[in-house]
Design a protein around this motif. Structure first.
Motif: not given
Lengths: 957, 420
Positions: B8-9, B12-13
């Protein structure tokens, strides 16, 4: 009525030459002769009588009489018949001569010299003008003299008639004496922008036309006369007065004229203006003075308080607001002081002497502050404009503070202003805030403030306007409020109540995301974090007597902390904190002060956790009414055995209700493994000693030693069943500090400190080496054998605010290490920063411009190298295989921040604007913050903070 | 879980442009060995089972026989997910006939091994004080008589039940018999029905033994793959059982949605009103790789998504249901998409011009076609694994499917990309 009184009344200066009417002849040249011998008539000047009265006048009379006696012998042909004058005539009734205005308005004055024939009855029989001034005045003098009455002269006991020479003086000066003071021009000196009164300022009036006359008198004479009035004086033809403590000033009896008023007050631009003054009406006006420098007015500058603690550091609040990179936030100044590590980008860490944030404590007026910064350290939760003081203790602090093993930051709020209502509004790219304060009545004053961030709006704007459509939305924001009510019962008793609240919130929504379970969080497409608290505080400062003082604080805090990640995990903590602190001080003369107090902090925690564990289980824990706290009592003695030596020794005991272990009965300065130092109470005693010795005015040596304890951190987690060990002991530390202060010059001083901070019983997360296949109760989660050692040298070389410049050099050489249980040796801690140099400078420029810089050089943070990888096939990701812990470092961190500020000063308010250019060095050097690996741990990139321009404006009323 | 949050990160990044890595996890490059899946059959074992494991690799070709295989039955972890494996031993060689339903782009190896009978009894993952680390809420729901049992006693009790299942079922098949009559005649059944049955779903989660297989790739990294042994299958036939057996997911089909709307990041044909065209890449019954690509026409004004359709989940019962009143979580599926492009086609292209598949935890992932017409084909794999978010030591089951796609770009699409 005696003669001197008459003289005093009429005030013309009489010139007397008393002549015996027989035996004297007047020569042609006016000289009286007797027996052919010339009797020298004293020159008029020599017998002018000054304006004297009483005894002085009497002496003059006697002198005059003696002179007459010496010269008053009888004429030659009657020498044989005339007995000597035994008593001179004495004026008993004086009549003032008319001094017509149309005469003195022409500037005519002078002495009319007359010869009076005083009969043996005392009346004036004849008058001869010997030397006239003006026909009108001569006539007026004669008419007046004819009405004089004397006690007659006596000879042989009998009244006799005599000639008497009398000089009647017509003086403009005497006329001027009749002018009475009458206030007719005044005002108040007010500082522009702040509207603060300007006391003790010189107010000068220059008369633009000095040629005319005033009240029939020549201007200069009039001016001279009014210059004699109390409260004003003449200085080089200018009339001068001073403003009082309220900035008020008054001029008396100014003539109708055009005047130039100037105020050459120190620290202010010269005020000059012209006014038309009317003698017959009083005019009061307000005069706004433009301060040369508006940098100092904001908040009371720190006094050089008596330093109790060895390592306490203070800076002027107005200084720190100018430091680039701090966003005008005074609380953030600790990040620019020696001993405080640089926080990683986006984190609001306060790394004190190489220790993590949770080892330090934050207070507001002595009451525990749940959070000190908003969002990763962007702003402090307490509006800097409401602060009196920020004190930072990087270590070696006294027994007043407990529950922390690294440093202490205490914010001291200030009383609301009582002179008038003040207000300010501040808008920057980060947030907007306002502050209002003022008196309600003589005893009651109020201060209120609120702030809300703009971050979310800016991010949303960016997301909405990004070149590429982004499938997510982010809404971060923070707000805080402050209300302080102060009531001064009298000068010895003051009460206050403070209400402080804050919330930080971050929500991220990813469109279409389907995260974990709706059982955990209904919004599986959202990540949210929220920290909110409301703190209510009551304080009483009571100076009971000269000997006793009491400081009471009670704070109640409600805080709500929630965190959820896409339905994967969710935590919610609600806490009700009570903090009671009461300190009683006994001042025993000059040498001793004994202080004793209680410091009771109790937190009632309701905890809900839903956290995934490896293997899929969502660990749900609900704990209600979990009591945490630091229940402490302390006492310390401040002793001055000699003037230059101060010793503070204290004891403290802290009980940790949440812990279940055997505490110590003796203060532990190291891990007393060889002796039984345990009690059945889960608490720790502390002993602390501070010393300061002034070698002379410029050199001070100082030292401190003490032991400290705190509940194991992260608080709660490490002692919670299933996540930690409920029997972990308190974490302990010993501090040793040695320092030297040198006042190099009036403005420059140096402070150097060496420190050692040893810690033990630090909770250490278990690693695979700690696992025991035969463990009965499952695998360890946290162990109590963690230990740390930190040492270093800190230098603070600062240039106090001079006319133009202030700044400092802060340098820390330090080492922070933790024991690695795997390697069986000390290794670098993640917060180790060998060299930390900060240069801060601020210049006051002309026209209310200021500019400053902040330069930082910090050794790169330790990192653990990735030496391989292992692929987790089950969950489809790679795990790194790491080398020796923290055996590598990032490249050094270098950052230059610039700030420019300009103030615009209006009569009743100030407007300031600033441009804060953070990390302008980004274009030359990209300071690494952390390393990010690709999914395969084969490629890595270093993330750097970007250039961050910030602007803001502030209006103050 | 850690991986999911990390993903998820990363997403997002990546979306905000913070990552600049040339390689992405779901793109298979020809120069790197990529593990696509270790499929176990059965998905969860009972003690004594013979397990077939199929390991599928893609990317760089290598000597698959040179993989060094080992296995550990002593896997320990704590609540923070920190784990380790002891007593690694070579994976026992059990002869197996290899068969593959994948293309020549993949390399497969099939292994068989036997799960020891005493693996649960000897597993260090189950401490003697077996209730030590479980949530208090659950511990509180366990009767004291169970609570006081030692680890071995509980296992013996469970194993006794496994031996009685057939006998009880046989008894109950007689229509004249009821559970009540069985309980009256068999005290153990009475105990089971009245005091054990409702505990079993949770109890068996505690008495699940993890094991781990290691594969050291020649000249590359090590792979670890977890597998679980529990009694569920042996007890599932007990009268009134609430247990389930986890099985490998079944992918019925793989399709591309061509949605008539630009710049969509997510799409749900059940909820969204956009018109769409479904292009089936793999249909039901297409078990074998046929090597025939399915063509997708890439046009201007459309968004593309790729998804799979699968069979219903295995179970709705979790440990959590014992803790939260009425709380249930169904098994969920986690797709992991991989794709490989032709080396010849991407030779002169920038990474940003490649096609991409972005998964945000949804079975429907966004498919971003290439912006260059030179990319005309792609091999796509879907590894579909299951997870039960509230189940302790859930045996992760998985399956892998491969499809071949060809792309035809309209001129309007290419022109629009050219402009951008």
């Amino acid at each position: 009525m005696n003669f001197p009184e008459i003289r005093c009344l009429i005030r013309p200066l009489m010139c007397l030459a008393l002549l015996y009417t027989t035996g004297f002849a007047q020569t042609d040249d006016g000289v009286l002769e007797r027996d052919g011998k010339r009797a020298e008539q004293p020159p008029a000047e020599s017998i002018e009588m000054p304006e004297v009265s009483g005894e002085a006048g009497q002496e003059m009379d006697e002198e005059m009489t003696e002179h007459s006696q010496k010269s008053g012998e009888a004429p030659e042909e009657e020498q044989e018949e005339l007995p000597p004058i035994e008593k001179m005539p004495e004026l008993v009734s004086f009549v003032e001569a008319d001094y017509p205005k149309d005469v003195y308005s022409e500037g005519i004055e002078g002495n009319v010299l007359m010869t009076l024939l005083v009969s043996d009855s005392g009346s004036v029989d004849s008058v001869w003008v010997d030397q006239g001034v003006h026909p009108i005045l001569d006539s007026s003098a004669v008419k007046a003299a004819q009405k004089f009455e004397f006690e007659p002269a006596e000879a042989s006991g009998q009244p006799v008639a005599v000639y008497l020479q009398y000089e009647y003086r017509f003086s403009l000066q005497e006329v001027a004496q009749d002018i009475e003071p009458m206030a007719n021009f005044g005002g108040k000196l007010i500082e522009r922008g702040t509207r603060a009164p300007v006391p003790d300022a010189m107010v000068v009036i220059t008369f633009l036309d000095t040629t005319g006359e005033v009240a029939g008198l020549p201007f200069e004479l009039y001016r001279k006369r009014i210059g004699e009035f109390e409260g004003q004086y003449l200085e080089e033809d200018r009339l001068v007065t001073m403003s009082d403590t309220n900035g008020e000033f008054t001029f008396f009896s100014l003539p109708t004229a055009e005047v130039a008023l100037s105020v050459p007050a120190a620290g202010y631009e010269m005020f000059t203006d012209t006014f038309q003054v009317n003698a017959s009406e009083e005019v009061r006006m307000e005069f706004y003075l433009h301060r040369l420098d508006y940098s100092n007015y904001e908040i009371v500058v720190y006094g050089k308080t008596s330093k109790k603690e060895v390592s306490r550091r203070q800076l002027s609040l107005n200084e720190v607001k100018k430091i680039p990179g701090l966003g005008g936030d005074a609380v953030k100044v600790v990040q620019a002081l020696p001993g405080v590590g640089r926080p990683t980008m986006g984190f609001g860490d306060v790394v004190v002497r190489g220790a993590p944030t949770w080892d330090s404590r934050f207070y507001l007026d002595g009451i525990n502050l749940p959070a000190i910064y908003h969002f990763g350290g962007l702003k402090s939760v307490y509006n800097s404009d409401g602060l009196e003081d920020v004190s930072f203790y990087p270590g070696g602090f006294g027994t007043r503070y407990g529950g922390g093993i690294a440093g202490v930051i205490e914010l001291t709020s200030r009383k609301p202003k009582t002179d008038r209502w003040h207000g300010s509004a501040d808008v920057s790219t980060l947030d907007a805030s306002f502050l209002v304060e003022g008196p309600v009545n003589e005893n009651l004053s109020v201060m209120g403030s609120a702030r809300r961030s703009f971050i979310g709006d800016l991010v949303s704007w960016y997301v909405d306007n990004a070149p590429q459509d982004l499938p997510f939305s982010v809404s971060p924001f923070y707000w805080d409020y402050l209300l302080k009510v102060n009531y001064d019962v009298d000068e010895n008793l003051s009460l206050f109540a403070t209400f402080l609240g804050s919330r930080d919130s971050l929500n991220m929504h990813i469109e279409g995301m389907q995260g974990g379970s709706e059982e955990i969080d209904e919004q599986t497409d959202k990540m949210g974090a929220s920290l909110m608290f409301h703190l209510a505080m009551l304080g009483v400062d009571w100076k009971i007597s000269k000997m006793f003082t009491n400081t009471f604080r009670y704070g109640f805090n409600y805080w709500d902390n929630q965190f959820s990640v896409f339905g994967q995990m969710k935590t919610k903590n609600i806490s009700y904190d009570h903090h009671l602190r009461d300190q009683f001080d006994i001042h025993l003369g000059e040498k001793f002060t004994v202080s004793t107090g209680i410091d009771l902090y109790l937190m009632n925690l309701d905890l809900q956790l839903a956290i995934p564990q490896e293997g899929g289980l969502i660990r749900r824990d609900t704990v209600d009414n979990w009591l945490f706290g630091t229940l402490g009592g302390y006492s310390f003695l401040e002793w001055r055995p000699i003037k230059d030596l101060k010793i503070i020794g204290g004891l403290r005991y802290d009980f940790f209700p949440e812990l279940d272990y055997h505490g110590s009965y003796l203060p532990e300065f190291w891990n007393y493994e060889d002796i039984d130092n345990t009690t059945r109470f889960s608490g720790e005693p502390s002993a602390r000693l501070n010393m300061r010795y002034s070698i002379n005015d410029n050199h001070i040596i100082k030292g401190a030693v003490g032991n400290y304890s705190q509940t194991p951190q992260p608080v709660g987690q490490v002692i919670m069943k299933g996540w930690g060990d409920p029997h972990l002991p308190a974490t302990k530390a010993a501090h040793y500090v040695l320092g030297y202060e040198w006042q190099i010059s009036d403005l420059i001083r140096a402070d150097i400190q060496g420190y050692i901070n040893n810690q033990w019983n630090i909770p250490r997360m278990a690693d695979p080496e700690d696992f025991d296949p035969d463990a009965i109760d499952g695998e360890a989660l946290w162990l109590e054998d963690g230990k740390a050692r930190m040492h270093g040298v800190e230098l603070m070389l600062r240039h106090d605010q001079g006319k133009r410049f202030f700044g400092w050099l802060a340098y820390t050489l330090s080492r922070s290490e933790r024991y690695d249980n795997t390697e069986k040796k000390y290794v670098l801690y993640g917060e180790d920063q060998t060299h930390h140099l900060q240069l801060v400078g601020n210049w006051r420029l002309a026209r209310q411009w200021e500019s400053g810089f902040r330069f930082r050089y910090v050794t790169g943070k330790p990192t653990t190298p990735v030496i391989g990888k292992i692929e987790n096939e089950t969950y489809s990701y790679f795990e790194p295989i790491t080398g020796e812990v923290n055996s590598d470092r990032l490249d050094p961190f270098v950052q230059l921040d610039l700030r420019v500020e300009k103030k615009f000063v209006f009569d009743k308010w100030l407007l300031s604007g600033y441009l804060d250019l953070q990390n302008i060095s980004y274009f030359l050097y990209k300071s690494p913050e952390f390393t990010w690996y690709d999914a395969f741990y084969e490629d890595k990139t270093t993330v750097s903070n970007i250039f961050q321009p910030g602007i803001g404006v502030k209006a103050e009323f | 879980m850690k991986k999911r949050i990390t993903c998820i990160l990363l997403v997002f990044l990546g979306l905000i442009g913070c990552t600049e890595f040339p390689n992405s996890y779901n793109r298979v490059n020809a120069d790197m060995i990529r593990t696509l899946d270790f499929m176990y059959e059965p998905a969860e074992a009972v003690p004594g089972d013979t397990v077939t494991m199929t390991a599928v690799f893609a990317g760089r070709q290598f000597e698959i026989d040179e993989i060094d295989w080992s296995i550990s039955f002593d896997v320990i972890s704590n609540n923070y997910g920190i784990d380790t494996a002891y007593n690694l031993q070579p994976l026992p060689e059990v002869p197996v006939e290899s068969s593959s339903s994948f293309s020549s782009n993949t390399q497969c190896v099939v292994k068989k091994f036997v799960v020891p009978e005493d693996v649960i009894r000897n597993s260090p993952a189950i401490p003697r004080n077996w209730l030590a680390d479980i949530p208090e809420e659950f511990a509180g729901s366990i009767p004291e008589w169970v609570y006081s049992l030692q680890k071995d006693s509980v296992i013996s009790m469970i194993e006794t039940l496994t031996e009685k299942a057939d006998e009880w079922n046989e008894y109950l098949q007689d229509s004249t018999h009821t559970e009540e009559t069985l309980a009256a005649s068999d005290p153990l059944f009475s105990l089971y029905v009245n005091r054990i049955n409702h505990l079993l779903p949770e109890l068996l989660q505690i008495f699940t033994a993890p094991m781990r297989i290691f594969a050291d790739l020649p000249g590359a990294h090590r792979i670890k793959s977890d597998y679980w042994v529990r009694y569920n299958r042996q007890l599932i036939d007990l009268p009134g059982s609430m247990l389930y057996e986890n099985t490998n997911p079944v992918i019925d089909s793989i399709s591309v949605y061509k949605v008539a709307e630009e710049n969509l990041f997510s799409f749900d044909p059940d909820d969204d009103s956009y018109s769409y065209e479904r292009i089936r890449l793999l249909g039901p019954g297409d078990e074998q790789w046929d090597g025939v690509p399915v063509n997708v026409i890439v046009d201007e004004g459309y968004s593309y998504f790729i998804t799979c359709h699968n069979q219903p989940p295995d179970s709705l019962i979790t440990m959590d249901s014992a803790i939260v009143n009425g709380g249930k979580s169904e098994e969920k599926l986690n797709p992991q998409w991989y794709f490989q492009l032709s080396e010849n086609e991407i030779e002169k292209l920038n990474v940003t011009e490649y096609m991409n598949i972005v998964d945000i935890g949804n079975l429907i992932a966004a498919l971003y076609p290439s912006t260059d017409e030179r990319i005309s084909t792609a091999t796509i794999w879907l590894k579909l694994s299951d997870y039960m978010i509230n189940e302790n030591r859930h045996p992760v089951a998985s399956t892998l499917k491969e499809v071949l796609v060809s792309f035809t770009y309209t001129q309007a699409y290419l022109d629009s990309k050219e402009k951008k």
